[in-house]
Design a protein around this motif. Structure first.
Motif, short mmCIF file in Angstrom:
data_model
loop_
_atom_site.label_atom_id
_atom_site.label_comp_id
_atom_site.label_asym_id
_atom_site.label_seq_id
_atom_site.Cartn_x
_atom_site.Cartn_y
_atom_site.Cartn_z
N ILE A 80 -6.79 -6.72 -4.92
CA ILE A 80 -6.90 -5.26 -4.91
C ILE A 80 -6.51 -4.67 -6.26
N ASP A 133 -2.77 -0.42 11.99
CA ASP A 133 -4.03 -1.07 11.65
C ASP A 133 -4.43 -2.07 12.74
N GLU A 189 -1.42 2.99 -4.19
CA GLU A 189 -1.44 3.08 -2.73
C GLU A 189 -2.28 1.96 -2.12
N LEU A 190 -3.39 1.63 -2.76
CA LEU A 190 -4.20 0.52 -2.26
C LEU A 190 -3.39 -0.78 -2.28
N ALA A 242 -8.46 -1.87 2.83
CA ALA A 242 -7.81 -0.90 1.94
C ALA A 242 -8.86 -0.11 1.16
N ALA A 278 -6.29 6.24 2.74
CA ALA A 278 -5.52 6.15 1.50
C ALA A 278 -5.23 7.55 0.96
N LEU A 317 -2.99 -4.78 5.35
CA LEU A 317 -4.43 -4.56 5.38
C LEU A 317 -5.11 -5.56 4.45
N LEU A 335 -1.01 -0.67 0.61
CA LEU A 335 -1.67 -0.92 1.89
C LEU A 335 -1.90 -2.41 2.10
N VAL A 336 -2.28 -3.10 1.04
CA VAL A 336 -2.47 -4.55 1.15
C VAL A 336 -1.13 -5.24 1.38
#
Length: 287
Positions: free
Chosen positions: A261, A177, A208-209, A222, A185, A217, A212-213
């Motif tokens: 998120i 990133d 998954e979000l 995300a 995603a 991210l 990612l955070v």
């Protein structure tokens, strides 16, 4: 969208020579495939090292043939060596992030300079390491919308690569990133069987979000990984953003997922092509 896979495996489109790989591409496109997925996997991460896999020449030929048709190509690659092969072949994207070793500036640079996108599937990597989705299954926003099979599946795990380190995966995603690589995603959810544990359709995309955070991210990045960025990289110009003339596929949630998120699970309403779905028709666990 349909994906076509070229790999050495009975029951799939398989290739052992460059000529076979090139010949399969037009056949797969004729069957309706929208993009071609190449499996570069010798079984190392799945606990079966030494399985037959595509060699570089065969992979190169398949990717080159797909490019003649202007078709998107993605590569399944769970190791650094497989990732290097995908880069050398010129694939457009990676459908996993490697998990067999920490990243280096060199491999991140290769992916960046090739203009590739990456779908890390951190939720799959976590499951491979023996990490279950039990915490997600216990979330009341999810629990009430899982049937028994999916509940059992989410609470189990693949557990094929316990020596893996999730922190290393986080570091790799963070480095990608930071380097400007498009991160998308995805979850690699399969079917409701405990063998494919730790994942569940719908619920795992929200998970998954969160992953990612956790990897670094921002929540906004995300969210774009699941919407605008994915639409752009998969050449879907009619969706992924809120704009006049695009498909009105919308999700209304309580809270502010750009700050937390986890608020993506607070779904209040869903619109598909501009039509609000009735509450009883919203696919679980989005209700």
């Amino acid at each position: 969208m349909q994906a076509a896979t070229v790999r050495l495996a009975t029951g799939w489109a398989f290739s052992s020579t460059p000529e076979e790989a090139a010949a399969f591409v037009p056949q797969l496109l004729a069957r309706g495939s929208d993009f071609i997925k190449f499996m570069i996997d010798d079984g190392t991460v799945e606990g079966h090292p030494g399985l037959p896999s595509l060699d570089q020449a065969t992979l190169n030929a398949g990717v080159a043939e797909a490019k003649k048709y202007g078709v998107l190509t993605v590569a399944h690659a769970l190791t650094v060596d497989a990732t290097r092969m995908a880069v050398e072949a010129g694939a457009d994207g990676l459908t996993h992030v490697f998990m067999d070793q920490p990243h280096t500036a060199e491999i991140i640079g290769l992916i960046r300079d090739a203009g590739m996108f990456v779908i890390p599937c951190i939720s799959l990597n976590a499951s491979m390491m023996g990490i279950t989705g039990s915490a997600l299954a216990d979330d009341p926003r999810v629990a009430a919308r899982l049937d028994d099979q999916w509940d059992r599946t989410l609470r189990s795990s693949y557990d094929r690569y316990p020596q893996g380190r999730l922190d290393e995966v986080y570091d790799t995603v963070r480095a990608l990133d930071a380097a400007g690589v498009d991160v998308l995603a995805g979850t690699d959810v399969s079917m409701p069987e405990t063998f494919f544990g730790g994942l569940a359709h719908g619920a795992s995309l929200h998970h998954e979000l969160q992953y990612l955070v956790a990897a670094g991210l921002t929540p906004s990045r995300a969210l774009r990984a699941a919407t605008a960025t994915t639409a752009r990289r998969f050449r879907l110009s009619d969706r992924g953003r809120i704009a006049e003339g695009l498909r009105a596929d919308l999700l209304l949630v309580d809270g502010d997922p750009t700050s937390d998120i986890g608020d993506t699970l607070n779904t209040r309403a869903v619109w598909r092509r501009g039509h609000r779905l009735a509450a009883d028709s919203i696919p679980a666990p989005l209700k």
